[in-house]
Scaffold this motif. Structure first.
Motif, PDB file in Angstrom:
ATOM      1  N   UNK A  83       0.821  -1.219   0.000  1.00  0.00           N
ATOM      2  CA  UNK A  83       0.000   0.000   0.000  1.00  0.00           C
ATOM      3  C   UNK A  83       0.852   1.264   0.000  1.00  0.00           C
ATOM      4  N   UNK A  84       2.063   1.170  -0.577  1.00  0.00           N
ATOM      5  CA  UNK A  84       2.934   2.334  -0.648  1.00  0.00           C
ATOM      6  C   UNK A  84       2.341   3.389  -1.573  1.00  0.00           C
ATOM      7  N   UNK A  85       2.667   4.634  -1.289  1.00  0.00           N
ATOM      8  CA  UNK A  85       2.216   5.762  -2.091  1.00  0.00           C
ATOM      9  C   UNK A  85       3.446   6.498  -2.600  1.00  0.00           C
ATOM     10  N   UNK A  86       3.344   7.078  -3.776  1.00  0.00           N
ATOM     11  CA  UNK A  86       4.514   7.675  -4.413  1.00  0.00           C
ATOM     12  C   UNK A  86       4.362   9.176  -4.560  1.00  0.00           C
ATOM     13  N   UNK A  87       5.442   9.886  -4.248  1.00  0.00           N
ATOM     14  CA  UNK A  87       5.555  11.306  -4.550  1.00  0.00           C
ATOM     15  C   UNK A  87       6.742  11.455  -5.495  1.00  0.00           C
ATOM     16  N   UNK A  88       6.548  12.146  -6.603  1.00  0.00           N
ATOM     17  CA  UNK A  88       7.632  12.310  -7.575  1.00  0.00           C
ATOM     18  C   UNK A  88       7.990  13.784  -7.714  1.00  0.00           C
ATOM     19  N   UNK A  89       9.264  14.068  -7.494  1.00  0.00           N
ATOM     20  CA  UNK A  89       9.786  15.415  -7.684  1.00  0.00           C
ATOM     21  C   UNK A  89      10.439  15.526  -9.053  1.00  0.00           C
ATOM     22  N   UNK A  90      10.213  16.630  -9.710  1.00  0.00           N
ATOM     23  CA  UNK A  90      10.862  16.902 -10.995  1.00  0.00           C
ATOM     24  C   UNK A  90      11.200  18.381 -11.037  1.00  0.00           C
ATOM     25  N   UNK A  91      12.499  18.684 -11.064  1.00  0.00           N
ATOM     26  CA  UNK A  91      12.962  20.078 -11.093  1.00  0.00           C
ATOM     27  C   UNK A  91      12.385  20.906  -9.954  1.00  0.00           C
ATOM     28  N   UNK A  92      12.345  20.290  -8.767  1.00  0.00           N
ATOM     29  CA  UNK A  92      11.919  21.007  -7.581  1.00  0.00           C
ATOM     30  C   UNK A  92      10.430  21.130  -7.383  1.00  0.00           C
ATOM     31  N   UNK A  93       9.659  20.485  -8.244  1.00  0.00           N
ATOM     32  CA  UNK A  93       8.204  20.536  -8.120  1.00  0.00           C
ATOM     33  C   UNK A  93       7.641  19.121  -8.052  1.00  0.00           C
ATOM     34  N   UNK A  94       6.541  18.975  -7.327  1.00  0.00           N
ATOM     35  CA  UNK A  94       5.869  17.685  -7.275  1.00  0.00           C
ATOM     36  C   UNK A  94       5.077  17.476  -8.555  1.00  0.00           C
ATOM     37  N   UNK A  95       5.291  16.330  -9.186  1.00  0.00           N
ATOM     38  CA  UNK A  95       4.543  15.993 -10.383  1.00  0.00           C
ATOM     39  C   UNK A  95       3.163  15.489  -9.988  1.00  0.00           C
TER      40      UNK A  95
END
Length: 244
Positions: A209-221
């Motif tokens: 049940x993991x959840x993902x946060x993705x950073x791209x160039x300092x911003x959350x996608x």
């Protein structure tokens, strides 16, 4: 109903006069959740973690931890909040002249725990991470995987409410990576909120049940689509057998 343990609102971070390292970052973490923080090198993952474990203050925005505004928190209150957070650094940061036992015991000693009262919890933690037979070993004689497990044990010996791990599987082989993830999963089942920064998105599939946060160039996608599944109910599960 899940409770929020951490909240970022329009957070920005700038070092010096350069461009922002993090821009308009907003998200919330639920108590008992398991979160993977992903993104390419230079995306700002380590900077975000620093904000989360209170070693850095943001340039702007709001950060709430444990229902408290920590941006304006008085410096003399920071140590108490940091004791509620465990951190596993990418480079381990073990004290080279201390044994495995003493490295793990260090947070308890700093907190003023009596020597007679720390032996049992440290020995329990040694068994939990499968290092009971390496209690007297110095860091230089340990493998990378063993050092990582010492770092994990040290980070959780004081029962933190949040555990933050920065690329914990980056320097170990796939088998050891799976073992470390098993330890994190077991901690999460006991109720600890997990935040694991990693380049390896394949790890995500190993935690149900993991959840993902993705950073791209300092911003959350796609910040509105971060939560894949609800977090587990806190407090359930048992520690894995020694050496798991």
């Amino acid at each position: 109903m899940a409770t929020t343990i951490a909240q970022f609102e329009n957070v920005g971070l700038r070092y010096g006069t350069g461009a922002e390292t993090l821009s308009d970052v907003s998200f919330s973490l639920d108590t008992g959740g398991f979160y993977f923080l992903t993104g390419p090198s230079g995306a700002g993952k380590t900077s975000l973690l620093k904000l989360l474990y209170l070693s850095q203050r943001p340039s702007r925005g709001l950060i709430r931890l444990f229902d408290t505004d920590v941006v304006t928190l008085a410096r003399d209150r920071l140590p108490g909040f940091r004791r509620r957070i465990g951190v596993v650094f990418q480079d381990f940061r073990l004290v080279p002249h201390l044994s495995t036992f003493d490295n793990i015991a260090l947070p308890l000693r700093v907190a003023g725990v009596e020597e007679s009262e720390l032996v049992s919890p440290v020995n329990e933690m040694l068994a939990w991470v499968g290092l009971a037979d390496r209690a007297s070993a110095r860091p230089a004689t340990l493998s990378g995987g063993e050092q990582q497990r010492v770092a994990i044990a040290r980070a959780v010996i004081h029962r933190p409410e949040i555990l933050i791990a920065d690329e914990p599987t980056g320097n170990v082989d796939p088998e050891m990576a799976a073992r470390l993830l098993h330890l994190f999963d077991a901690l999460n089942k006991l109720g600890t909120t997990m935040v694991v920064a990693t380049h390896d998105i394949h790890l995500l599939s190993r935690v149900s049940n993991a959840q993902m946060m993705r950073l791209d160039s300092g911003r959350l996608a796609d910040p509105t689509g971060l939560l894949r599944n609800p977090p587990r109910e806190a407090g359930r599960g048992r520690r894995p057998k020694p050496g798991a």
